[in-house]
Write an enzyme that holds these catalytic residues in place. Structure first.
Site, PDB file in Angstrom:
ATOM      1  N   ARG A  38       0.817  -8.951  13.669  1.00 31.13           N
ATOM      2  CA  ARG A  38       0.214  -7.985  13.139  1.00 31.13           C
ATOM      3  C   ARG A  38      -1.158  -8.741  11.988  1.00 31.13           C
ATOM      4  O   ARG A  38      -1.908  -8.122  11.672  1.00 31.13           O
ATOM      5  CB  ARG A  38       1.117  -7.125  12.022  1.00 31.13           C
ATOM      6  CG  ARG A  38       1.928  -6.238  13.346  1.00 31.13           C
ATOM      7  CD  ARG A  38       3.216  -5.521  12.627  1.00 31.13           C
ATOM      8  NE  ARG A  38       2.787  -4.759  11.594  1.00 31.13           N
ATOM      9  CZ  ARG A  38       3.494  -4.249  10.483  1.00 31.13           C
ATOM     10  NH1 ARG A  38       4.702  -4.519  10.378  1.00 31.13           N
ATOM     11  NH2 ARG A  38       3.046  -3.490   9.468  1.00 31.13           N
ATOM     12  N   LYS A  86       0.827  -1.280   0.044  1.00 34.00           N
ATOM     13  CA  LYS A  86      -0.005   0.100   0.026  1.00 34.00           C
ATOM     14  C   LYS A  86       0.783   1.168   0.104  1.00 34.00           C
ATOM     15  O   LYS A  86       0.652   2.201  -0.731  1.00 34.00           O
ATOM     16  CB  LYS A  86      -1.010   0.125   1.161  1.00 34.00           C
ATOM     17  CG  LYS A  86      -1.701  -0.967   1.572  1.00 34.00           C
ATOM     18  CD  LYS A  86      -2.757  -1.121   2.537  1.00 34.00           C
ATOM     19  CE  LYS A  86      -2.055  -0.904   3.854  1.00 34.00           C
ATOM     20  NZ  LYS A  86      -1.393  -2.005   4.338  1.00 34.00           N
ATOM     21  N   ARG A  95      12.606  -1.760  11.442  1.00 38.61           N
ATOM     22  CA  ARG A  95      11.127  -1.406  12.157  1.00 38.61           C
ATOM     23  C   ARG A  95      10.984  -2.496  13.312  1.00 38.61           C
ATOM     24  O   ARG A  95      11.305  -3.598  13.098  1.00 38.61           O
ATOM     25  CB  ARG A  95      10.048  -1.513  11.209  1.00 38.61           C
ATOM     26  CG  ARG A  95       9.690   0.030  10.364  1.00 38.61           C
ATOM     27  CD  ARG A  95       8.657  -0.157   9.453  1.00 38.61           C
ATOM     28  NE  ARG A  95       7.375  -0.622   9.826  1.00 38.61           N
ATOM     29  CZ  ARG A  95       6.319  -0.393   9.277  1.00 38.61           C
ATOM     30  NH1 ARG A  95       6.151  -0.083   8.215  1.00 38.61           N
ATOM     31  NH2 ARG A  95       5.160  -1.175   9.787  1.00 38.61           N
ATOM     32  N   ARG A  99      -8.686   1.011  10.280  1.00 37.91           N
ATOM     33  CA  ARG A  99      -8.285  -0.291  10.475  1.00 37.91           C
ATOM     34  C   ARG A  99      -9.238  -0.959  11.602  1.00 37.91           C
ATOM     35  O   ARG A  99      -8.727  -1.903  11.949  1.00 37.91           O
ATOM     36  CB  ARG A  99      -6.794  -0.177  11.322  1.00 37.91           C
ATOM     37  CG  ARG A  99      -5.574  -0.399  10.388  1.00 37.91           C
ATOM     38  CD  ARG A  99      -4.544  -0.441  11.087  1.00 37.91           C
ATOM     39  NE  ARG A  99      -3.454  -1.023  10.657  1.00 37.91           N
ATOM     40  CZ  ARG A  99      -2.336  -0.561  10.190  1.00 37.91           C
ATOM     41  NH1 ARG A  99      -2.191   0.665   9.735  1.00 37.91           N
ATOM     42  NH2 ARG A  99      -1.037  -1.489   9.708  1.00 37.91           N
ATOM     43  N   ARG A 125      12.359  -6.384   4.166  1.00 41.05           N
ATOM     44  CA  ARG A 125      12.191  -5.063   4.627  1.00 41.05           C
ATOM     45  C   ARG A 125      13.550  -4.915   5.971  1.00 41.05           C
ATOM     46  O   ARG A 125      14.205  -3.794   5.931  1.00 41.05           O
ATOM     47  CB  ARG A 125      10.815  -4.472   4.902  1.00 41.05           C
ATOM     48  CG  ARG A 125      10.940  -3.202   5.372  1.00 41.05           C
ATOM     49  CD  ARG A 125       9.368  -2.649   5.169  1.00 41.05           C
ATOM     50  NE  ARG A 125       8.552  -3.190   5.907  1.00 41.05           N
ATOM     51  CZ  ARG A 125       7.041  -2.984   6.088  1.00 41.05           C
ATOM     52  NH1 ARG A 125       6.569  -2.225   5.435  1.00 41.05           N
ATOM     53  NH2 ARG A 125       6.370  -3.577   7.058  1.00 41.05           N
TER      54      ARG A 125
HETATM   55  P1  AMP Z   1       1.680   0.568   9.419  1.00 36.51           P
HETATM   56  O1  AMP Z   1       2.919   1.410   9.017  1.00 36.51           O
HETATM   57  O2  AMP Z   1       0.394   1.188   8.503  1.00 36.51           O
HETATM   58  O3  AMP Z   1       1.580  -1.031   8.962  1.00 36.51           O
HETATM   59  O4  AMP Z   1       1.528   0.715  10.958  1.00 36.51           O
HETATM   60  C1  AMP Z   1       2.240   0.491  11.807  1.00 36.51           C
HETATM   61  C2  AMP Z   1       1.623   0.193  12.874  1.00 36.51           C
HETATM   62  O5  AMP Z   1       1.066   1.508  13.425  1.00 36.51           O
HETATM   63  C3  AMP Z   1       0.457  -0.618  13.259  1.00 36.51           C
HETATM   64  O6  AMP Z   1       1.024  -2.237  13.174  1.00 36.51           O
HETATM   65  C4  AMP Z   1      -0.327  -0.122  14.226  1.00 36.51           C
HETATM   66  O7  AMP Z   1       0.155  -0.482  15.562  1.00 36.51           O
HETATM   67  C5  AMP Z   1       0.004   1.213  14.222  1.00 36.51           C
HETATM   68  N1  AMP Z   1      -1.453   1.752  13.380  1.00 36.51           N
HETATM   69  C6  AMP Z   1      -1.103   2.418  12.084  1.00 36.51           C
HETATM   70  N2  AMP Z   1      -2.282   2.930  11.629  1.00 36.51           N
HETATM   71  C7  AMP Z   1      -3.135   2.484  12.506  1.00 36.51           C
HETATM   72  C8  AMP Z   1      -4.528   2.671  12.787  1.00 36.51           C
HETATM   73  N3  AMP Z   1      -5.524   3.191  11.693  1.00 36.51           N
HETATM   74  N4  AMP Z   1      -5.192   2.281  13.564  1.00 36.51           N
HETATM   75  C9  AMP Z   1      -4.441   1.788  14.744  1.00 36.51           C
HETATM   76  N5  AMP Z   1      -3.201   1.445  14.705  1.00 36.51           N
HETATM   77  C10 AMP Z   1      -2.501   1.896  13.624  1.00 36.51           C
END
Ligand code: AMP
Length: 196
Positions: free
Chosen positions: A151, A14, A140, A89, A128
């Site tokens: 996740r 994404k 990360r 989410r 990654r």
């Molecule tokens: P991402 O980079 O989008 O994979 O997000 C990394 C982490 O940030 C996720 O595993 C969540 O812990 C947190 N996170 C990101 N976006 C959200 C969201 N919309 N709602 C809740 N937690 C989020």
């Protein structure tokens, strides 16, 4: 004006596609994950709250996220539209987004659901982390295999219901499916066609 949501599991591509769309459409890429990581790096209160949730592979509480997104989409660069990546989410976040958009007289133009199988997602997360190390960067915190498995579980349990919610509440044609297993250029070609 375009409001686009990129939807799918972690590692589905994404973020990569959002960046390409940002430059082709000239509207900002809003990644809640990037916003949270920036807050953590800056040591803000919000970052301190979010850090533990991210490290555990769980979700940051809705109220934190919704306030952050509301503040971001009210900025002037979002007037012509935006690309949401990693939000909503939870069904509650999706309902909050509906309310936000309604209050500014907007609707969602497209929800692109990225389809990628779990083995490929795990491979991409591990890659990654390896790439970060090879570049002398810190991987990360949530790209280690155990946290990543968590996740995926969080995605299935809390985030997939958002897709059903949109399929029920959005007009036919808004939710579209993308084969995220294909190479980056082909995925981007599919998206261009769907948005044309
Ligand atoms: P991402 O980079 O989008 O994979 O997000 C990394 C982490 O940030 C996720 O595993 C969540 O812990 C947190 N996170 C990101 N976006 C959200 C969201 N919309 N709602 C809740 N937690 C989020």
């Amino acid at each position: 004006m375009k409001s686009i949501i990129l939807f799918g599991p972690p590692g589905a591509g994404k973020g990569t596609q959002a960046k390409l769309l940002e430059s082709s459409l000239g509207i900002p890429h809003l990644s809640t994950g990037d916003m949270l990581r920036a807050s953590i790096a800056a040591g803000t209160e919000l970052g301190k709250k979010a850090d533990g949730y991210i490290r555990s592979g769980g979700l940051v509480p809705d109220e934190v996220i919704v306030g952050m997104v509301a503040a971001r989409i009210s900025q002037s660069d979002c007037l012509r539209g935006f690309i949401l990546d990693g939000f909503p989410r939870t069904v509650n976040q999706a309902q909050e987004l509906d309310t936000m958009l309604k209050s500014i007289g907007r609707t969602i133009d497209a929800i692109l659901n990225f389809d990628v199988n779990d083995d490929e997602l795990k491979y991409r997360s591990a890659k990654r982390a390896q790439d970060a190390l090879a570049a002398g960067q810190q991987p990360r915190s949530d790209d280690n295999p155990e946290v990543f498995a968590g996740r995926l579980k969080t995605y299935r349990e809390q985030t997939l219901p958002v897709l059903e919610y949109y399929q029920k509440t959005q007009p036919v044609g808004v939710v579209q499916h993308i084969d995220g297993m294909l190479p980056i250029e082909q995925v981007s070609g599919q998206i261009k066609k769907l948005l044309a």
